[in-house]
Design a protein around this motif. Structure first.
Motif, PDB file in Angstrom:
ATOM      1  N   GLY A  21      29.752  46.840  47.310  1.00 21.99           N
ATOM      2  CA  GLY A  21      30.172  45.446  47.247  1.00 21.99           C
ATOM      3  C   GLY A  21      29.111  44.503  47.774  1.00 21.99           C
ATOM      4  N   THR A 117      33.482  40.773  39.461  1.00 24.21           N
ATOM      5  CA  THR A 117      33.292  42.213  39.567  1.00 24.21           C
ATOM      6  C   THR A 117      33.869  42.920  38.351  1.00 24.21           C
ATOM      7  OG1 THR A 117      33.457  42.025  41.982  1.00 24.21           O
ATOM      8  CG2 THR A 117      33.660  44.225  41.040  1.00 24.21           C
ATOM      9  N   ALA A 235      34.935  42.924  46.419  1.00 21.54           N
ATOM     10  CA  ALA A 235      34.205  43.513  45.294  1.00 21.54           C
ATOM     11  C   ALA A 235      34.309  45.037  45.302  1.00 21.54           C
ATOM     12  CB  ALA A 235      32.732  43.077  45.353  1.00 21.54           C
ATOM     13  N   GLY A 236      34.145  45.640  46.477  1.00 27.94           N
ATOM     14  CA  GLY A 236      34.210  47.089  46.577  1.00 27.94           C
ATOM     15  C   GLY A 236      35.579  47.641  46.240  1.00 27.94           C
TER      16      GLY A 236
END
Length: 258
Positions: A21, A117, A235-236
């Motif tokens: 991320g 993302t 994001a991750g």
């Protein structure tokens, strides 16, 4: 990303998604800076409140204990103890509610990171999401859960010898697990998966969700780490959700893996 019929995502892989991320700082630095705003706002509000409390707690405790005015040294000991308990309780409350407040305030900011993302990973961005008020409600539920957890941990902390260590360790794990569950829920909710379907989908990957949560929580131990890690964690967690979805062949109309 794993193959469509890959095995469960492991703990180390889950933690690595936070590092992935942070990769968005290289490609979308402006977006990541924007994602720091919610945690920064909450940090300023919570930090300012704690400083104000620390500066006024002695007067507050004295106002609440007028019956002790004639106790001499006993009044000083009593009020000092109450002041310490008040400040410690406020700090625990701040820790328990920080994540919930950040997620509730930051929903519009984190939605942009989630969508970017999704686009980066390929495919269309799902348009079915929880919505603002649903996010606020989830944030309040998370806050209530955090308060309950804080109370339990305080009780555990009174256990002799191992209480304090056990309380801190358990609190770290529980907070990380809850945070990761909330983060991963967004890309899954956007695909129409209800709570039961999400639970079924993530059950084989619980260690990965825990790894993501603990890696995120580790940054909370660093000054201003919570501000920097939240956009990367969003994001991750989207990457983790996509990886999990790619590992099941299909889902039934109810949203459960088929």
């Amino acid at each position: 990303m794993g193959g469509p019929l890959g095995g469960p995502v492991g703990f180390a892989q889950g933690a690595a998604y936070v590092v992935k991320g942070f990769g968005l700082w290289r490609t979308r630095p402006g977006l990541m800076l924007l994602g720091m705003v919610p945690a920064l706002i909450v940090l300023v509000l919570v930090g300012g409140s704690l400083v104000a409390l620390a500066l006024t707690v002695s007067d507050l405790v004295a106002w609440l204990t007028p019956f002790a005015d004639g106790w001499g040294t006993g009044a000083t000991v009593l009020r000092l103890g109450l002041a310490v308990l008040t400040v410690v309780g406020a700090v625990l409350l701040a820790i328990a509610t920080f994540t919930a407040l950040t997620l509730a305030i930051g929903d519009p900011f984190y939605e942009r990171i989630w969508k970017e993302t999704e686009l980066m990973l390929g495919g269309d961005v799902p348009d079915e999401g929880p919505g603002f008020w649903r996010s606020v409600r989830d944030g309040l539920v998370l806050m209530a859960y955090g308060l309950l957890t804080a109370v339990v941990l305080i009780v555990i902390g009174f256990l002799p010898v191992v209480g304090a260590i056990a309380g801190v360790a358990l609190g770290f794990v529980v907070a990380g697990r809850v945070l990761a569950g909330e983060l991963v829920s967004r890309p899954l909710e956007a695909r129409g998966l209800d709570r039961a379907a999400r639970r079924d989908l993530l059950r084989p990957h619980r260690s990965a969700v825990l790894g993501l949560g603990l890696a995120t929580q580790a940054f909370f131990l660093v000054p201003f780490g919570a501000v920097a890690v939240m956009p990367a964690a969003v994001a991750g967690s989207t990457m983790l959700a996509r990886d999990v979805l790619d590992r099941v062949p299909a889902r039934s109309p109810s949203g459960r893996p088929g």
